[in-house]
Design an enzyme around this catalytic site. Structure first.
Site, PDB file in Angstrom:
ATOM      1  N   LYS A 182       0.829  -1.629   0.273  1.00 46.77           N
ATOM      2  CA  LYS A 182       0.479  -0.074  -0.175  1.00 46.77           C
ATOM      3  C   LYS A 182       0.883   1.208   0.128  1.00 46.77           C
ATOM      4  O   LYS A 182       1.708   1.299   0.945  1.00 46.77           O
ATOM      5  CB  LYS A 182      -0.912   0.408   1.126  1.00 46.77           C
ATOM      6  CG  LYS A 182      -1.829  -1.179   1.012  1.00 46.77           C
ATOM      7  CD  LYS A 182      -3.688  -0.496   2.147  1.00 46.77           C
ATOM      8  CE  LYS A 182      -4.370  -1.701   2.039  1.00 46.77           C
ATOM      9  NZ  LYS A 182      -4.774  -1.184   0.949  1.00 46.77           N
ATOM     10  N   HIS A 226      -1.766  -7.846   8.782  1.00 46.01           N
ATOM     11  CA  HIS A 226      -1.771  -6.570   8.079  1.00 46.01           C
ATOM     12  C   HIS A 226      -1.897  -5.545   9.366  1.00 46.01           C
ATOM     13  O   HIS A 226      -0.486  -4.614   9.444  1.00 46.01           O
ATOM     14  CB  HIS A 226      -2.964  -6.028   7.294  1.00 46.01           C
ATOM     15  CG  HIS A 226      -2.977  -6.899   6.156  1.00 46.01           C
ATOM     16  ND1 HIS A 226      -2.723  -7.811   5.394  1.00 46.01           N
ATOM     17  CD2 HIS A 226      -5.085  -7.172   6.072  1.00 46.01           C
ATOM     18  CE1 HIS A 226      -3.700  -8.237   4.635  1.00 46.01           C
ATOM     19  NE2 HIS A 226      -4.647  -8.174   5.169  1.00 46.01           N
TER      20      HIS A 226
END
Ligand code: BG6
Length: 794
Positions: A195, A253
């Site tokens: 990301k 995550h």
């Protein structure tokens, strides 16, 4: 990534599980984007391998359907046609060894059509359950063996999360993979690492000089990582039910986000150094004990989850969790870490909040009681941004501070569909041999070591599985409150309190009690007030029902609202406390209610089995923050039981039991009458001094009066401070005195009792008349009210 760059080496990707979810949602959209950007190798093929009997045309049609869904393209487009020509299909059963030989033949066919030995990428797009069998069969067919060396003709394998279901199975999977592939051939995906905003953490920390020098426990107090999704489990019921939220996003995550904000600077920005630093910090995660799991974790499932296809009717899978963590690395000791995630949480919110400590030497208004803490927020959703909250002087005469924000958005608008951007980057990195954004086996194991005891505790029932209403964040507030209570409970039982009304007084009481180790939960109508308190680590709620639901029974609720109707509303109104609390709970009215009203309310509440106490609080916001004077009424037994609360709130010896219900407010009312009279006397005296002009320096007079004279007092101190602040002329201060009308209660009560109270009555009359006849005396009174109560001066 430099989009112009492309691998010159012909590459074949084999997707095992090519008719599944992953292919449709992630692999095809990502490859198409790479293709459009011209980043795919010149010679490129995708071989789909799956159980379904599909012809080449049918397989192509499926790929076209995926493209349609994501990009609204037409089959006749030249680019689409060319892209589709990359794909071929091999039907195979994962259990059947012979089928892997067919796959191998397909590789050979492609290689010989190109007349070379191409790179092979084996993508395991299947449930982890099948990994072991597939890997064995790949090896048996010789598919793990590269046809060339590490630069050209290599073979690499991509595995998806979850990598194992605990440390043991992850280790077993590693052993298996290790037999067939070298570590540099194995690419373990965690798409969060790809990301933009997460990659930006390294840039923010290590390409700037502004923060990194302060980036440890000397200045950082807590780190909160949130991954709230608006979406639910959708059509992934059977997969999700087998893992739950903690394994789905926590083990990977959230912990990767933690690693990026806490890792040491890498020796270089080479993949091996960055991965080593991430692993190092994850290896310092404190492994929670059974007791810590009970106290420091919370789990819940949203209502309606169990009716999703693939989910069992009695499923215990959590769709929300909140977990406290800590790192044993010396530079992060004593930094509180919270990780939290949930599905169907209303609006999506994905962020890391880094809260800095209150400065040791702070240019802060001491009376305000606020903890002046800065924060940096690295946000992924709803908008990719970095936000810095800090304190700045409020323009105006006084040295008041207000919170301001510096922020930037990484880019505007909706930037990509879920996964595409990340997978594009990951696939490209895999082709180009860059492992930075892939997870190493050391990281995987460290993450499981932290998660395993939590899952074990949950499976043993150590932490109840709560339910929550979908599409709201209420569960997060409840979790915070429950965990804060559990922590406080670990020190002393029963030290949890709810405060209704977070004005100047209520907020400072909350701060004082928090400091004294109470778990404090606050309700206020004003969202900004709640947010500000939350930033200080105090749990805030925007409805009374949420507040009450978060308090352990028997509850203690402290009302801090203006006298009169607001108290009745807070107690008996549509959203009144009495609607939600239960028999045996205690309610304390800490405001300035008229004592006769208090007596009536006490009777009414008694009938409901609720124990009511009245506490007159004197000392203004400063007293509430640093130790007040408390005049307490109610049953003596309740007073005794709540004595630890009063002791913590009051200044030393500054509390006492006054008598039955109403006595606390009665004594406070008389106190206020006396206060009126004393202030009036001071105002009159100083008006005389001013008029005479014999001693022109009023500040000097106040200074002497407040050191050892008979009239030395807090009022005199405030007068002295006020002169320093506004000057002897009291410029800008109103000559008319505001009043709440409470002074009149003392007069009325005295009259009923037949006691003459001339001084108090006159001082009250003076305030009423001052609206028609403002005067210097009026200014002194307004200024004193401002100094002790923070009341407006105009
Ligand atoms: C995946 C989880 O790894 O991450 C999903 O399996 C989750 O349950 C998703 O929805 C969240 O990713 P993103 O990129 O949308 O934040």
């Amino acid at each position: 990534m430099n989009q112009q760059q492309k691998s010159p080496i012909p590459t074949v990707i084999a997707v095992l599980g090519a008719t599944g979810d992953l292919m449709g949602k992630k692999i095809v959209p990502a490859l198409f984007t790479l293709y459009q950007e011209g980043a795919l190798p010149e010679h490129f093929r995708v071989v789909g391998f799956a159980r379904r009997p599909l012809s080449q045309e049918e397989f192509s049609a499926r790929i076209l359907e995926i493209l349609h869904k994501h990009y609204q393209v037409r089959a006749t487009d030249k680019t689409v046609k060319e892209f589709l020509s990359f794909f071929s299909y091999v039907q195979g059963n994962f259990q059947n060894q012979a089928d892997y030989h067919t796959l191998s033949k397909e590789f050979q066919r492609i290689d010989s059509s190109w007349g070379l030995c191409s790179n092979k990428l084996l993508y395991l797009a299947v449930p982890p359950l099948l990994y072991s069998e597939i890997l064995h069969n790949l090896a048996e067919a010789g598919l793990n063996k590269p046809c060339g060396g590490p630069q050209e003709g290599w073979t690499r394998v991509i595995v998806e999360k979850p990598f194992g279901s605990d440390e043991k199975s992850a280790r077993a999977l590693d052993v298996l993979l290790g037999k067939l592939f070298k570590e540099e051939q194995i690419y373990r995906i965690d798409h969060y690492l790809a990301k933009e905003m997460l990659q930006n953490i390294l840039a923010f920390r290590f390409a700037n000089n502004l923060f990194e020098a302060n980036w440890d426990n000397r200045l950082i107090e807590r780190i909160a990582i949130r991954l709230y999704e608006s979406i639910g489990v959708e059509e992934r019921g059977s997969f999700y039910d087998g893992v739950g939220a903690l394994r789905d996003v926590g083990q990977n995550h959230l912990l990767q986000m933690l690693a990026l904000v806490t890792m040491d600077p890498p020796a270089s920005f080479a993949a091996k150094d960055i991965r080593a630093r991430r692993a190092e910090i994850l290896q310092t995660l404190h492994i929670p004990s059974a007791e810590e799991v009970r106290r420091e974790t919370f789990r819940a499932q949203y209502e309606g989850y169990r009716s999703i296809t693939g989910v069992t009717a009695d499923s215990m899978a959590e769709t929300y969790f909140r977990v406290n963590a800590s790192l044993t690395a010396p530079q992060w000791q004593d930094v509180a870490i919270t990780m939290e995630s949930g599905k169907r949480m209303g609006k999506a919110l994905k962020e890391i909040e880094i809260l800095f400590r209150h400065p040791e030497h702070c240019l802060c208004p001491p009376e305000s009681g606020i903890h002046y803490r800065d924060s940096v927020i690295i946000r992924l959703e709803p908008v990719e941004s970095i936000v810095i909250n800090f304190w700045s002087k409020k323009p105006g005469n006084k040295m008041d501070l207000e919170q301001r924000t510096l922020a930037f958005n990484l880019r505007n608008g909706k930037f990509h569909t879920q996964y595409t951007e990340e997978y594009k980057k990951l696939l490209w990195d895999c082709i180009m041999d860059d492992q930075t954004l892939f997870v190493s086996s050391d990281e995987i194991r460290a993450m499981w070591r932290f998660v395993d005891p939590i899952i074990a505790g949950w499976q043993n029932g150590a932490v109840p599985l709560e339910r929550y209403a979908p599409d709201a964040k209420r569960v997060a507030r409840i979790a915070a409150a429950v965990m804060e209570y559990a922590q406080a409970d670990a020190h002393k039982t029963g030290r949890t309190i709810g405060i209704v009304g977070a004005g100047k007084m209520g907020a400072n009481i909350a701060r004082r009690l928090t400091e004294k180790g109470w778990a404090v939960q606050v309700f206020d109508r004003d969202a900004q007030t709640i947010d500000a308190l939350r930033r200080e680590g105090i749990a805030g709620f925007s409805t009374v029902s949420d507040l009450i639901a978060a308090l352990p029974q028997p509850r203690i609720v402290w009302l801090m609202v203006p006298a009169g109707k607001p108290v009745d509303d807070a107690l008996f109104g549509a959203e009144g406390v009495s609607r939600y609390i239960a028999k045996g709970d205690r309610v304390i009215d800490g405001g300035n209610s008229f004592f006769e009203d208090t007596q009536k309310r006490a009777k009414k509440l008694e009938k409901l089995g609720i124990r009511f106490m009245d506490v007159g609080v004197s000392g203004g916001p400063g007293g509430a923050r640093n130790g007040a004077s408390l005049m307490i009424g109610g049953s003596e037994q309740d007073f005794k039981q709540l004595e630890p609360l009063f002791r913590d709130l009051a200044m030393e010896n500054g509390y006492g039991y006054m008598g039955k219900a109403g006595a606390g407010h009665f004594i406070k009312m008389v106190h206020n009458g006396i206060e009126y009279g004393m202030m009036q006397a001071i105002a009159e005296g100083f008006a005389v001094i001013k008029k005479s002009k014999l001693a022109p320096n009023l500040s000097a007079v106040a200074e002497v009066y407040s050191h050892g004279s008979v009239i030395t007092s807090r009022l005199m101190d405030w007068l002295k401070d006020g002169f320093v602040y506004y000057g002897d002329e009291l410029k800008g201060v109103s000559g008319s005195v505001a009043h709440t009308g409470e002074g009149e209660w003392t007069i009325k009560t005295a009259k009923k009792l037949g006691v003459p109270v001339k001084v108090i009555a006159d001082s009250f009359k003076f305030r009423v008349d001052s609206h028609k006849h403002p005067s210097y005396m009026g200014k002194i009174l307004s200024m004193l009210r401002n100094q002790f109560g923070g009341h407006a001066i105009k």
